[in-house]
Design a protein around this motif. Sequence first.
Motif, PDB file in Angstrom:
ATOM      1  N   SER B 345      -5.066  17.710  -3.881  1.00  0.00           N
ATOM      2  CA  SER B 345      -5.994  16.515  -3.273  1.00  0.00           C
ATOM      3  C   SER B 345      -5.641  15.883  -2.102  1.00  0.00           C
ATOM      4  O   SER B 345      -4.428  15.508  -1.959  1.00  0.00           O
ATOM      5  CB  SER B 345      -6.200  15.626  -4.764  1.00  0.00           C
ATOM      6  N   LEU B 346      -6.641  15.324  -1.365  1.00  0.00           N
ATOM      7  CA  LEU B 346      -6.260  14.724  -0.333  1.00  0.00           C
ATOM      8  C   LEU B 346      -5.849  13.184  -0.651  1.00  0.00           C
ATOM      9  O   LEU B 346      -5.352  12.670   0.061  1.00  0.00           O
ATOM     10  CB  LEU B 346      -7.424  14.453   0.775  1.00  0.00           C
ATOM     11  N   VAL B 347      -6.390  12.749  -1.926  1.00  0.00           N
ATOM     12  CA  VAL B 347      -5.966  11.427  -2.407  1.00  0.00           C
ATOM     13  C   VAL B 347      -4.532  11.688  -3.259  1.00  0.00           C
ATOM     14  O   VAL B 347      -4.529  11.881  -4.697  1.00  0.00           O
ATOM     15  CB  VAL B 347      -6.762  10.505  -3.279  1.00  0.00           C
ATOM     16  N   SER B 348      -3.282  11.813  -2.801  1.00  0.00           N
ATOM     17  CA  SER B 348      -2.068  12.172  -3.409  1.00  0.00           C
ATOM     18  C   SER B 348      -0.932  11.747  -2.764  1.00  0.00           C
ATOM     19  O   SER B 348      -0.996  11.529  -1.635  1.00  0.00           O
ATOM     20  CB  SER B 348      -1.993  13.731  -4.068  1.00  0.00           C
ATOM     21  N   ARG B 349       0.201  11.652  -3.513  1.00  0.00           N
ATOM     22  CA  ARG B 349       1.394  11.235  -2.734  1.00  0.00           C
ATOM     23  C   ARG B 349       1.774  12.658  -1.817  1.00  0.00           C
ATOM     24  O   ARG B 349       2.168  12.123  -0.708  1.00  0.00           O
ATOM     25  CB  ARG B 349       2.771  11.203  -4.082  1.00  0.00           C
ATOM     26  N   GLU B 350       1.513  13.738  -2.083  1.00  0.00           N
ATOM     27  CA  GLU B 350       1.800  14.796  -1.114  1.00  0.00           C
ATOM     28  C   GLU B 350       0.977  14.550   0.174  1.00  0.00           C
ATOM     29  O   GLU B 350       1.548  14.686   1.517  1.00  0.00           O
ATOM     30  CB  GLU B 350       1.562  16.126  -1.861  1.00  0.00           C
ATOM     31  N   SER B 351      -0.159  14.334   0.097  1.00  0.00           N
ATOM     32  CA  SER B 351      -1.098  14.183   1.210  1.00  0.00           C
ATOM     33  C   SER B 351      -0.575  12.791   2.005  1.00  0.00           C
ATOM     34  O   SER B 351      -0.467  12.910   3.178  1.00  0.00           O
ATOM     35  CB  SER B 351      -2.606  14.080   0.794  1.00  0.00           C
ATOM     36  N   SER B 352      -0.332  11.916   1.262  1.00  0.00           N
ATOM     37  CA  SER B 352       0.105  10.616   1.804  1.00  0.00           C
ATOM     38  C   SER B 352       1.396  10.927   2.998  1.00  0.00           C
ATOM     39  O   SER B 352       1.542  10.476   3.836  1.00  0.00           O
ATOM     40  CB  SER B 352       0.339   9.448   0.991  1.00  0.00           C
ATOM     41  N   PHE B 353       2.268  11.790   2.344  1.00  0.00           N
ATOM     42  CA  PHE B 353       3.580  12.386   3.101  1.00  0.00           C
ATOM     43  C   PHE B 353       3.226  13.153   4.134  1.00  0.00           C
ATOM     44  O   PHE B 353       3.768  12.810   5.406  1.00  0.00           O
ATOM     45  CB  PHE B 353       4.560  12.952   2.116  1.00  0.00           C
ATOM     46  N   LEU B 354       2.264  13.896   3.977  1.00  0.00           N
ATOM     47  CA  LEU B 354       1.771  14.776   4.938  1.00  0.00           C
ATOM     48  C   LEU B 354       1.248  14.112   6.260  1.00  0.00           C
ATOM     49  O   LEU B 354       1.579  14.137   7.402  1.00  0.00           O
ATOM     50  CB  LEU B 354       0.723  15.656   4.569  1.00  0.00           C
ATOM     51  N   LEU B 412       2.161   4.341  -4.278  1.00  0.00           N
ATOM     52  CA  LEU B 412       1.272   3.861  -5.365  1.00  0.00           C
ATOM     53  C   LEU B 412       0.516   5.187  -5.899  1.00  0.00           C
ATOM     54  O   LEU B 412      -0.366   5.014  -6.757  1.00  0.00           O
ATOM     55  CB  LEU B 412       0.352   2.665  -5.282  1.00  0.00           C
ATOM     56  N   LEU B 413       0.274   6.057  -4.932  1.00  0.00           N
ATOM     57  CA  LEU B 413      -0.240   7.319  -5.269  1.00  0.00           C
ATOM     58  C   LEU B 413       0.571   8.221  -6.398  1.00  0.00           C
ATOM     59  O   LEU B 413       1.713   8.408  -6.118  1.00  0.00           O
ATOM     60  CB  LEU B 413      -0.774   8.033  -4.034  1.00  0.00           C
ATOM     61  N   ALA B 414      -0.289   8.863  -6.968  1.00  0.00           N
ATOM     62  CA  ALA B 414       0.476   9.682  -8.028  1.00  0.00           C
ATOM     63  C   ALA B 414       0.614  11.131  -7.391  1.00  0.00           C
ATOM     64  O   ALA B 414      -0.169  11.642  -6.584  1.00  0.00           O
ATOM     65  CB  ALA B 414      -0.386  10.179  -9.037  1.00  0.00           C
ATOM     66  N   TRP B 415       1.670  11.916  -7.732  1.00  0.00           N
ATOM     67  CA  TRP B 415       1.829  13.246  -7.240  1.00  0.00           C
ATOM     68  C   TRP B 415       0.463  14.133  -7.603  1.00  0.00           C
ATOM     69  O   TRP B 415       0.004  13.781  -8.805  1.00  0.00           O
ATOM     70  CB  TRP B 415       2.908  13.953  -7.818  1.00  0.00           C
ATOM     71  N   ARG B 416       0.211  15.111  -7.101  1.00  0.00           N
ATOM     72  CA  ARG B 416      -0.808  16.011  -7.069  1.00  0.00           C
ATOM     73  C   ARG B 416      -2.365  15.618  -6.994  1.00  0.00           C
ATOM     74  O   ARG B 416      -3.036  15.865  -6.195  1.00  0.00           O
ATOM     75  CB  ARG B 416      -0.978  16.535  -8.809  1.00  0.00           C
ATOM     76  N   ASN B 417      -2.540  14.294  -7.825  1.00  0.00           N
ATOM     77  CA  ASN B 417      -4.087  13.816  -7.605  1.00  0.00           C
ATOM     78  C   ASN B 417      -3.872  12.377  -8.234  1.00  0.00           C
ATOM     79  O   ASN B 417      -3.368  12.185  -9.051  1.00  0.00           O
ATOM     80  CB  ASN B 417      -4.773  14.540  -8.576  1.00  0.00           C
ATOM     81  N   THR B 418      -4.878  11.598  -7.512  1.00  0.00           N
ATOM     82  CA  THR B 418      -4.997  10.282  -8.050  1.00  0.00           C
ATOM     83  C   THR B 418      -6.387  10.086  -8.257  1.00  0.00           C
ATOM     84  O   THR B 418      -7.183   9.914  -7.362  1.00  0.00           O
ATOM     85  CB  THR B 418      -4.491   9.257  -6.990  1.00  0.00           C
ATOM     86  N   LEU B 423      -6.688   4.292  -8.311  1.00  0.00           N
ATOM     87  CA  LEU B 423      -6.568   3.520  -6.921  1.00  0.00           C
ATOM     88  C   LEU B 423      -6.806   1.954  -7.397  1.00  0.00           C
ATOM     89  O   LEU B 423      -6.088   1.027  -6.850  1.00  0.00           O
ATOM     90  CB  LEU B 423      -7.578   4.145  -6.066  1.00  0.00           C
ATOM     91  N   LYS B 424      -7.832   1.857  -8.139  1.00  0.00           N
ATOM     92  CA  LYS B 424      -8.122   0.603  -8.554  1.00  0.00           C
ATOM     93  C   LYS B 424      -7.068  -0.402  -9.113  1.00  0.00           C
ATOM     94  O   LYS B 424      -6.912  -1.625  -8.759  1.00  0.00           O
ATOM     95  CB  LYS B 424      -9.276   0.440  -9.465  1.00  0.00           C
ATOM     96  N   ARG B 425      -6.503   0.328 -10.206  1.00  0.00           N
ATOM     97  CA  ARG B 425      -5.297  -0.577 -10.814  1.00  0.00           C
ATOM     98  C   ARG B 425      -4.161  -0.964  -9.821  1.00  0.00           C
ATOM     99  O   ARG B 425      -3.600  -1.843  -9.923  1.00  0.00           O
ATOM    100  CB  ARG B 425      -4.890   0.528 -11.897  1.00  0.00           C
ATOM    101  N   ASN B 426      -3.926  -0.107  -8.908  1.00  0.00           N
ATOM    102  CA  ASN B 426      -2.845  -0.115  -8.087  1.00  0.00           C
ATOM    103  C   ASN B 426      -3.409  -0.828  -6.855  1.00  0.00           C
ATOM    104  O   ASN B 426      -2.150  -1.752  -6.408  1.00  0.00           O
ATOM    105  CB  ASN B 426      -2.215   1.094  -7.939  1.00  0.00           C
ATOM    106  N   PHE B 427      -4.061  -1.102  -6.174  1.00  0.00           N
ATOM    107  CA  PHE B 427      -4.387  -1.541  -4.996  1.00  0.00           C
ATOM    108  C   PHE B 427      -5.399  -2.701  -5.121  1.00  0.00           C
ATOM    109  O   PHE B 427      -5.417  -3.593  -3.964  1.00  0.00           O
ATOM    110  CB  PHE B 427      -5.103  -0.523  -4.056  1.00  0.00           C
ATOM    111  N   LEU B 428      -5.825  -3.273  -6.143  1.00  0.00           N
ATOM    112  CA  LEU B 428      -6.683  -4.227  -6.041  1.00  0.00           C
ATOM    113  C   LEU B 428      -5.987  -5.648  -5.796  1.00  0.00           C
ATOM    114  O   LEU B 428      -6.275  -6.294  -4.813  1.00  0.00           O
ATOM    115  CB  LEU B 428      -7.345  -4.469  -7.517  1.00  0.00           C
ATOM    116  N   TRP B 429      -4.778  -5.917  -6.360  1.00  0.00           N
ATOM    117  CA  TRP B 429      -4.330  -7.193  -6.165  1.00  0.00           C
ATOM    118  C   TRP B 429      -3.620  -7.017  -4.820  1.00  0.00           C
ATOM    119  O   TRP B 429      -3.635  -8.149  -4.247  1.00  0.00           O
ATOM    120  CB  TRP B 429      -3.360  -7.493  -7.543  1.00  0.00           C
ATOM    121  N   PRO B 430      -2.858  -6.156  -4.531  1.00  0.00           N
ATOM    122  CA  PRO B 430      -2.272  -6.044  -3.300  1.00  0.00           C
ATOM    123  C   PRO B 430      -3.263  -6.217  -1.998  1.00  0.00           C
ATOM    124  O   PRO B 430      -3.011  -7.173  -1.029  1.00  0.00           O
ATOM    125  CB  PRO B 430      -1.552  -4.816  -3.043  1.00  0.00           C
TER     126      PRO B 430
END
Lengths: 100, 682
Positions: B345-354, B412-418, B423-430
Amino acid sequence: MMVVIAICVMVSLASGFYIFYLPGKLYLGPEKTRASYLRERKDAVYENLRDLNFEYKAGKMPDADYQSLKSSLQDEAATLLAEIARLESKDASTPGRAKA
Amino acid sequence: MAQIGSFALLLALALSVYSFLAGLIALFRQDEGSERLSETARRAGVATFAAVLLAAAALVFAAFQDDFRIAYIFHHSNRDLSAPYKFATLWSGQEGSLLFWSLLLSAYGFVLRLRYKTDPRLFAYASVILAAVQIFFLSLVNFAANPFGLLEGPARPDGSGLNPLLQYPEMVIHPPMLYLGYVGFTVPFAFALGALIMKYPGEKWIHITRRWTMVTWGFLTCGIFLGAHWAYSVLGWGGYWGWDPVENASLMPWLVGTAFLHSVMMQEKRGMLKVWNMWLVFATFWLSILGTFLTRSGIISSVHAFAQSSIGNWFAWFLAISFAVFVFFFFKNKSHLKSEHKLESLVSRESSFLFNNLLLLLACFTVLWGTWFPKISELVQGNKVTVGAPFYNKVNIPVALLLLLLTALGPLLAWRNTSLESLKRNFLWPTVGAIAVVIFLMITPESWGSVFGLKPWKDISYFYSLMAIALSALVTFTVASEFYRGGRVIQKHTGQSMFASMVQLTHRNTRRYGGYIVHFGVVVVVIGLAGAAFNQDKEQEMGYGDKMTIGSYTLICRSYTQEDNANYRSEWAVLDVYKGGKKIDTLTPERRFYHASRQASTMPYIRSTPSEDLYLVYEGLNDQTGKPILKAHLNPLVMWIWLGVWIILGGTILALVPNAPAQVRVTVPKLVEHAAPAVTGD
């Protein structure tokens, strides 16, 4: 000049002695096999599972995401375990073959 | 000393050649004697270190003995030079610094060869590759840039002295740090290439080199920022980074090395990006050598490059050969580098590294292009066109902002797929927190200081500053939320305080949480860099009692003084500093004239506070009026840069600490019957 020559000779002799004097048996270490490679991969997958569990407990993902990611990691681990078991049983049935 | 030094260098070269040839023959000759041959090769590599150390010690000893028969000592030292700078003579010039490079490489090789029991076969391959690199540097110091060359004619009574710009405390530690970084990347490269050549099964070479890579990266980071701090404290132009080719040379391997540190996690965790990582580790090594080539060959003009010399050809050949060797083995064994998983998935830890990798490489390419542009334009158009800070900033500031965004998102992204819910849980408050920071900075009164009362529409640099601070806040909140959430889980299980839980959490996974601290350090550096948008400067002739106002400071000239010592003559101004009508300090910017080298240098006086630096330069006397000229710079938030570097280094050291054992149990379902091979690899 003689002192310099003496130092150079001493250093050369010491290097030669250190390099070529090899008493006793040499340490060669275990040979890397596919089974040992798979065990490393298994450890990596287990670590991924531990991280996933921890992140779930920390509330970073909903239940559905957790279950789906967990089951795919467990499948991966199970496949690895199956191949490790198969290689180990093959090793056991081949007489004289060293286990890695 | 010259004879002993020359002998030690020749011996070191002979030992390296033996280590390389014997090691190579042992690897390809799989018979009974090959293990013993391999062991002698390893030991020759260990002995190389002793020989190079002897040569380096001979050079330092000659510097302390004021042995001006040796040309290198004559050109880079003098009798009245203080002891630390005499020691630093070792890396103050071309020949000595190449010897120092060889010393560090042999020291790394020494440690590596002593630790060979971890995996003797892989270490044997890495040892041969290190020996090959060592042969190149030892050939240079033996045949092209010998530091023990003697001067012809009668003995000189005194040396020409060390370059005045180098007579500053940081110059004693900046080059060693930088070289430790440059040289250190040879080790992960040697392991990576060794693993590729032998088709090493698995990712253990990454585990083995992980600490090497982090230590090396830490040294390079430290070296780069010490260089920036030296430039800021000595050069007297009020800045810390000028996009000079030599600065760029250190930045390029750092950028690619940073990309490698991130993407290698994907290979460890998921067996992905094997080809990419192989190229990254090679590029990091190659760019380190390229940087040295740039500095040594004189091919590109730079304010602090070494003199033009013939060793550029040696480097060009070495770069070409190392590239050819790597490409040959890469294509020969490419099948071994097959990825075990695909990007899901494009929304994953892997793609963020890429994406992080792509951005870092884009930044590196920009720096490479800008650095080489004068040469390229000369070849194409016939005239040299130099690109300056606007070119680099145009590309690299947006890239840096996107990287900051990824620094916030990635962890904050999960491996494989988020999922969206995740996303809402992890990014809302930051995100809410970062928006609040933006609003706060925009509505506060301008009188509060540089970054307050920011109006981003007034100037693009203000917009960039605001974005940098907003994204820094986002990263800080996400890092804090990672520590808080993790700490809460441990607190629930153990009943400890939140602080103790966070400490335990960090100890359980030092690499991850050390990495977060590094990210926080980067944020602090970025805030410091964002202050540059609000820099002010003023130049004025100042006689006794004259006033200068800059920002909220008023400077009044009290007096001028002169002093002469054995090494230099100096003159400086004494200025009282007032803020809000109250005297707060007395500053003494200085200008020195060194006797031996007959060169002048400025010693700016910097009054540093968390909100801004007052930076004063004594520029000398106006020839026409006879009055002294003073230049004042007001540089906001610079202290944050140096503070951020300490945090980065702290995080790096923390990431090197071994993890405490995990106590979470893992459950795996029953084995899959008749499974296909689990993963690729031999």
